[in-house]
Design a protein around this motif. Structure first.
Motif, PDB file in Angstrom:
ATOM      1  N   ARG A 166       0.859  -1.170  -0.163  1.00 28.20           N
ATOM      2  CA  ARG A 166      -0.112   0.150   0.079  1.00 28.20           C
ATOM      3  C   ARG A 166       0.909   1.181   0.268  1.00 28.20           C
ATOM      4  NH1 ARG A 166      -4.813   0.475   4.041  1.00 28.20           N
ATOM      5  NH2 ARG A 166      -4.194  -1.467   4.271  1.00 28.20           N
ATOM      6  N   MET A 167       0.535   2.328  -0.801  1.00 30.24           N
ATOM      7  CA  MET A 167       1.138   3.521  -0.975  1.00 30.24           C
ATOM      8  C   MET A 167       0.279   4.579  -0.027  1.00 30.24           C
ATOM      9  SD  MET A 167       2.367   3.515  -4.863  1.00 30.24           S
ATOM     10  CE  MET A 167       0.726   2.564  -5.590  1.00 30.24           C
ATOM     11  N   PRO A 168       1.049   5.559   0.380  1.00 26.23           N
ATOM     12  CA  PRO A 168       0.266   6.715   0.987  1.00 26.23           C
ATOM     13  C   PRO A 168      -0.659   7.374   0.369  1.00 26.23           C
ATOM     14  CG  PRO A 168       2.698   6.888   1.633  1.00 26.23           C
ATOM     15  CD  PRO A 168       2.460   5.722   0.312  1.00 26.23           C
ATOM     16  N   MET A 169      -1.725   7.963   0.725  1.00 23.11           N
ATOM     17  CA  MET A 169      -2.857   8.668  -0.152  1.00 23.11           C
ATOM     18  C   MET A 169      -2.109   9.708  -0.872  1.00 23.11           C
ATOM     19  SD  MET A 169      -5.574   7.254  -1.032  1.00 23.11           S
ATOM     20  CE  MET A 169      -7.149   7.339  -0.911  1.00 23.11           C
ATOM     21  N   GLU A 170      -1.134  10.215  -0.328  1.00 24.98           N
ATOM     22  CA  GLU A 170      -0.555  11.623  -0.803  1.00 24.98           C
ATOM     23  C   GLU A 170       0.042  11.139  -2.148  1.00 24.98           C
ATOM     24  OE1 GLU A 170       1.221  10.548   2.349  1.00 24.98           O
ATOM     25  OE2 GLU A 170      -0.975  11.471   2.910  1.00 24.98           O
ATOM     26  N   ILE A 171       0.374  10.009  -2.328  1.00 23.14           N
ATOM     27  CA  ILE A 171       0.958   9.314  -3.734  1.00 23.14           C
ATOM     28  C   ILE A 171      -0.203   9.662  -4.830  1.00 23.14           C
ATOM     29  CG2 ILE A 171       1.966   7.664  -5.257  1.00 23.14           C
ATOM     30  CD1 ILE A 171       3.744   8.679  -3.196  1.00 23.14           C
ATOM     31  N   ARG A 172      -1.397   9.098  -4.311  1.00 21.66           N
ATOM     32  CA  ARG A 172      -2.638   9.249  -5.261  1.00 21.66           C
ATOM     33  C   ARG A 172      -2.947  10.786  -5.619  1.00 21.66           C
ATOM     34  NH1 ARG A 172      -7.541   8.271  -7.192  1.00 21.66           N
ATOM     35  NH2 ARG A 172      -8.122   6.144  -7.760  1.00 21.66           N
ATOM     36  N   ASP A 173      -2.998  11.444  -4.656  1.00 21.59           N
ATOM     37  CA  ASP A 173      -3.206  12.745  -4.808  1.00 21.59           C
ATOM     38  C   ASP A 173      -2.109  13.448  -5.786  1.00 21.59           C
ATOM     39  OD1 ASP A 173      -5.315  12.433  -3.107  1.00 21.59           O
ATOM     40  OD2 ASP A 173      -4.022  13.522  -1.404  1.00 21.59           O
ATOM     41  N   ARG A 174      -0.778  13.052  -5.915  1.00 15.72           N
ATOM     42  CA  ARG A 174       0.073  13.820  -6.822  1.00 15.72           C
ATOM     43  C   ARG A 174      -0.205  13.101  -8.053  1.00 15.72           C
ATOM     44  NH1 ARG A 174       5.637  11.966  -4.519  1.00 15.72           N
ATOM     45  NH2 ARG A 174       4.696  11.891  -2.549  1.00 15.72           N
ATOM     46  N   TYR A 175      -0.615  11.890  -8.335  1.00 12.21           N
ATOM     47  CA  TYR A 175      -0.857  11.347  -9.545  1.00 12.21           C
ATOM     48  C   TYR A 175      -2.226  11.949 -10.140  1.00 12.21           C
ATOM     49  CZ  TYR A 175       1.826   7.227  -8.577  1.00 12.21           C
ATOM     50  OH  TYR A 175       2.803   6.215  -8.380  1.00 12.21           O
ATOM     51  N   GLU A 176      -3.016  12.312  -9.320  1.00  7.29           N
ATOM     52  CA  GLU A 176      -4.402  12.911  -9.910  1.00  7.29           C
ATOM     53  C   GLU A 176      -4.016  14.393 -10.286  1.00  7.29           C
ATOM     54  OE1 GLU A 176      -7.479  12.124 -10.359  1.00  7.29           O
ATOM     55  OE2 GLU A 176      -7.762  10.241  -9.562  1.00  7.29           O
ATOM     56  N   ALA A 177      -3.024  14.972  -9.444  1.00  7.38           N
ATOM     57  CA  ALA A 177      -2.630  16.382  -9.811  1.00  7.38           C
ATOM     58  C   ALA A 177      -2.006  16.613 -11.171  1.00  7.38           C
ATOM     59  CB  ALA A 177      -1.955  17.007  -8.610  1.00  7.38           C
ATOM     60  N   CYS A 178      -1.677  15.510 -11.697  1.00  7.90           N
ATOM     61  CA  CYS A 178      -0.969  15.375 -13.004  1.00  7.90           C
ATOM     62  C   CYS A 178      -1.864  15.417 -14.245  1.00  7.90           C
ATOM     63  CB  CYS A 178      -0.027  14.378 -12.931  1.00  7.90           C
ATOM     64  SG  CYS A 178       1.606  14.573 -12.001  1.00  7.90           S
TER      65      CYS A 178
END
Length: 180
Positions: A118-130
């Motif tokens: 599992r990765m931290p949710m901040e990683i998903r947020d960074r992907y979304e921001a791209c």
């Protein structure tokens, strides 16, 4: 000298979970065992069998793990770890190869086991921001990988961890050490 030593590096707790599972799964009847976070490593523990765990970043391990691996002599060594992306056998084989280059030839390599973590949710947020700034198809793929990794390590990963330990112990030749 310790019979089985589990040394690990963990950023999010996934690899620590596998390390603890390996430690508790190792049979007490096989001799002494210990578990050490690499950040507590002082280089004074020596083992017949090393289980070295790490989180995977860009297809490899950290410098502190490289330092440990390159310092081991005349022992049995196995690698394990977790990664959020790249959940394929080919990727895991490349990680093994990238890490194994640091292992001196005097050791016996027992194998490796890697799984998603599992990765931290901040990683998903960074992907979304791209989105809209780079290839959206690639972003969709990264998000899919993130979502697939969310529940890992899971019970099947733990089961495969046990199989990995069993296989390593079967392959491990008994090392003869001269008294110090």
């Amino acid at each position: 000298m310790i019979t089985n030593l589990v040394v690990y590096s963990s950023e999010t707790g996934n690899t620590k979970l596998l390390a603890e599972e390996i430690y508790y799964y190792l049979p007490d009847s096989m001799g002494t065992k210990d578990i050490v976070n690499i950040r507590s490593w002082n280089g004074t523990l020596f083992a017949e069998n090393y289980f070295i765990g790490f989180w995977i970043n860009r297809g490899s391990c950290s410098l502190e793990i490289i330092d440990l691996i390159s310092s081991i002599k005349e022992s049995n060594v196995a690698f394990f770890g977790t990664c959020g992306l790249g959940n394929t056998d080919d990727y895991y084989k490349r990680i093994e190869q990238n890490t194994k280059v640091w292992l001196p030839d005097s050791n016996t390599f027992l194998g490796s086991y890697f799984c998603q973590g599992r990765m931290p949710m901040e990683i998903r947020d960074r992907y979304e921001a791209c989105r809209g700034k780079c290839d959206d198809a690639k972003i969709d793929h990264m998000l899919e990988c993130f979502d697939n990794a969310y529940n890992h390590p899971d019970s099947q990963d733990i089961y495969r961890t046990h199989q990995f330990v069993d296989n390593c112990l079967k392959k491990a030749p008994k090392k003869e050490f001269a008294p110090v």
